[in-house]
Write a protein that holds these residues in place. Structure first.
Motif, PDB file in Angstrom:
ATOM      1  N   ASN A  43      38.418  50.499  50.042  1.00 21.94           N
ATOM      2  CA  ASN A  43      38.386  50.521  48.730  1.00 21.94           C
ATOM      3  C   ASN A  43      37.484  49.644  47.696  1.00 21.94           C
ATOM      4  OD1 ASN A  43      40.952  52.220  48.281  1.00 21.94           O
ATOM      5  ND2 ASN A  43      41.441  51.098  50.011  1.00 21.94           N
ATOM      6  N   VAL A  44      36.961  48.555  48.482  1.00 15.79           N
ATOM      7  CA  VAL A  44      35.936  47.647  47.705  1.00 15.79           C
ATOM      8  C   VAL A  44      34.588  47.966  48.201  1.00 15.79           C
ATOM      9  CG1 VAL A  44      35.691  45.234  47.075  1.00 15.79           C
ATOM     10  CG2 VAL A  44      37.820  45.901  47.569  1.00 15.79           C
ATOM     11  N   PRO A  45      33.737  48.097  47.282  1.00 15.15           N
ATOM     12  CA  PRO A  45      32.241  48.335  47.456  1.00 15.15           C
ATOM     13  C   PRO A  45      31.652  47.159  48.207  1.00 15.15           C
ATOM     14  CG  PRO A  45      32.645  49.129  45.243  1.00 15.15           C
ATOM     15  CD  PRO A  45      33.945  48.401  45.776  1.00 15.15           C
ATOM     16  N   PHE A  46      30.826  47.538  49.123  1.00 14.30           N
ATOM     17  CA  PHE A  46      30.134  46.286  50.015  1.00 14.30           C
ATOM     18  C   PHE A  46      29.609  45.059  49.100  1.00 14.30           C
ATOM     19  CE2 PHE A  46      26.416  44.410  52.105  1.00 14.30           C
ATOM     20  CZ  PHE A  46      26.979  43.758  52.978  1.00 14.30           C
ATOM     21  N   THR A  47      28.921  45.542  47.739  1.00  8.43           N
ATOM     22  CA  THR A  47      28.358  44.689  46.880  1.00  8.43           C
ATOM     23  C   THR A  47      29.142  43.796  46.156  1.00  8.43           C
ATOM     24  OG1 THR A  47      28.062  46.371  45.622  1.00  8.43           O
ATOM     25  CG2 THR A  47      26.079  45.981  46.926  1.00  8.43           C
ATOM     26  N   ARG A  48      30.522  44.504  46.149  1.00  6.53           N
ATOM     27  CA  ARG A  48      31.501  43.738  45.349  1.00  6.53           C
ATOM     28  C   ARG A  48      32.524  42.893  46.093  1.00  6.53           C
ATOM     29  NH1 ARG A  48      30.269  43.572  40.182  1.00  6.53           N
ATOM     30  NH2 ARG A  48      32.287  43.976  39.340  1.00  6.53           N
ATOM     31  N   ARG A  49      32.426  42.844  47.371  1.00  7.47           N
ATOM     32  CA  ARG A  49      33.469  42.205  48.219  1.00  7.47           C
ATOM     33  C   ARG A  49      33.530  40.603  48.143  1.00  7.47           C
ATOM     34  NH1 ARG A  49      32.228  45.681  53.390  1.00  7.47           N
ATOM     35  NH2 ARG A  49      32.893  47.771  52.541  1.00  7.47           N
ATOM     36  N   GLY A  50      32.229  40.084  47.720  1.00  5.66           N
ATOM     37  CA  GLY A  50      32.197  38.585  47.666  1.00  5.66           C
ATOM     38  C   GLY A  50      33.131  38.199  46.107  1.00  5.66           C
ATOM     39  N   TYR A  51      32.807  39.170  45.334  1.00  2.00           N
ATOM     40  CA  TYR A  51      33.483  38.782  44.084  1.00  2.00           C
ATOM     41  C   TYR A  51      35.086  39.106  43.978  1.00  2.00           C
ATOM     42  CZ  TYR A  51      29.142  38.853  41.351  1.00  2.00           C
ATOM     43  OH  TYR A  51      27.868  38.410  40.870  1.00  2.00           O
ATOM     44  N   VAL A  56      40.441  37.000  44.461  1.00  2.00           N
ATOM     45  CA  VAL A  56      41.758  36.835  45.129  1.00  2.00           C
ATOM     46  C   VAL A  56      42.158  35.313  45.251  1.00  2.00           C
ATOM     47  CG1 VAL A  56      42.802  37.064  47.465  1.00  2.00           C
ATOM     48  CG2 VAL A  56      41.677  39.032  46.552  1.00  2.00           C
ATOM     49  N   LEU A  57      41.175  34.423  45.687  1.00  2.00           N
ATOM     50  CA  LEU A  57      41.174  33.043  45.694  1.00  2.00           C
ATOM     51  C   LEU A  57      41.701  32.437  44.265  1.00  2.00           C
ATOM     52  CD1 LEU A  57      41.068  30.642  47.435  1.00  2.00           C
ATOM     53  CD2 LEU A  57      38.726  30.559  46.954  1.00  2.00           C
ATOM     54  N   LYS A  58      40.805  33.054  43.198  1.00  2.00           N
ATOM     55  CA  LYS A  58      41.371  32.533  41.733  1.00  2.00           C
ATOM     56  C   LYS A  58      42.781  32.797  41.511  1.00  2.00           C
ATOM     57  CE  LYS A  58      40.418  33.104  36.813  1.00  2.00           C
ATOM     58  NZ  LYS A  58      39.747  34.146  36.146  1.00  2.00           N
ATOM     59  N   MET A  59      43.394  34.110  41.742  1.00  2.00           N
ATOM     60  CA  MET A  59      44.696  34.464  41.651  1.00  2.00           C
ATOM     61  C   MET A  59      45.661  33.658  42.592  1.00  2.00           C
ATOM     62  SD  MET A  59      44.066  38.613  41.526  1.00  2.00           S
ATOM     63  CE  MET A  59      45.744  38.844  41.458  1.00  2.00           C
TER      64      MET A  59
END
Length: 191
Positions: A43-51, A56-59
């Protein structure tokens, strides 16, 4: 300095990352983590997994910290605790009632010796509930509510505990009866 402008507490983030890594390293169910990881990959594109991880950490950092739940007792500990409570209640003076402390607590019915349990092949999935079953038994057998010692209605079947005489009446009168679209089969329980 750039992080300070954005209001990020770098030390708190490092601490949270360290806590999460400790949890990952001590995880007792790696299969669960693997399942979650697969869902993220799908569900999360490879290039967006860091974001994604950063968000998730911010939340997590913004969410108020929950207190850790106390560890659940295992079944044998709960059984022993309930047994001890029953022993204590048996020794309590008879004029003291638990109903003052917990208004929803029902007194536990003592099942007389010689009582029998019936198995009925109809349950909640056929919209049969304890109250309906109790009324049916009272009407068909000509008994009172007190003559029924216990009713346990499950999804597909029910258990009825009564005197042996009432059980025999129930087998005669209810066997073959249509109960909410199901032909009733009732007999003595093997459990």
């Amino acid at each position: 300095m750039e992080n300070e402008k954005k209001g990020l507490d770098e030390e708190a983030l490092k601490q949270k990352i360290s806590e999460i890594m400790d949890i990952i390293n001590s995880c007792s169910d790696p299969d669960e983590l693997e399942s979650i990881k697969k869902i993220v990959k799908q569900n999360v594109p490879f290039t967006r997994r860091g974001y994604f991880a950063a968000m998730v950490l911010k939340m997590l950092m913004e969410k108020p910290q929950r207190r850790e739940r106390p560890q659940r007792e295992n079944k044998s500990d709960r059984f022993e605790k309930k047994s001890a409570e029953r022993r204590n209640n048996d020794n309590a003076p008879s004029h003291v009632s638990d109903s003052h402390e917990n208004p929803q607590a029902k007194p536990e019915r003592v099942i007389p010796e010689g009582a029998k349990t019936l198995y009925l092949n109809v349950g909640k999935m056929k919209h049969l509930y304890a109250k309906n079953l109790s009324i049916l038994l009272q009407k068909e057998l000509g008994i009172t509510r007190d003559d029924i010692y216990s009713l346990r209605v499950h999804d597909k079947y029910s258990f009825i505990t009564m005197s042996e005489e009432n059980c025999n009446k129930a087998i005669e009168k209810i066997n073959g009866m249509d109960i909410n679209g199901r032909t009733a089969q009732i007999n003595f329980s093997t459990k």
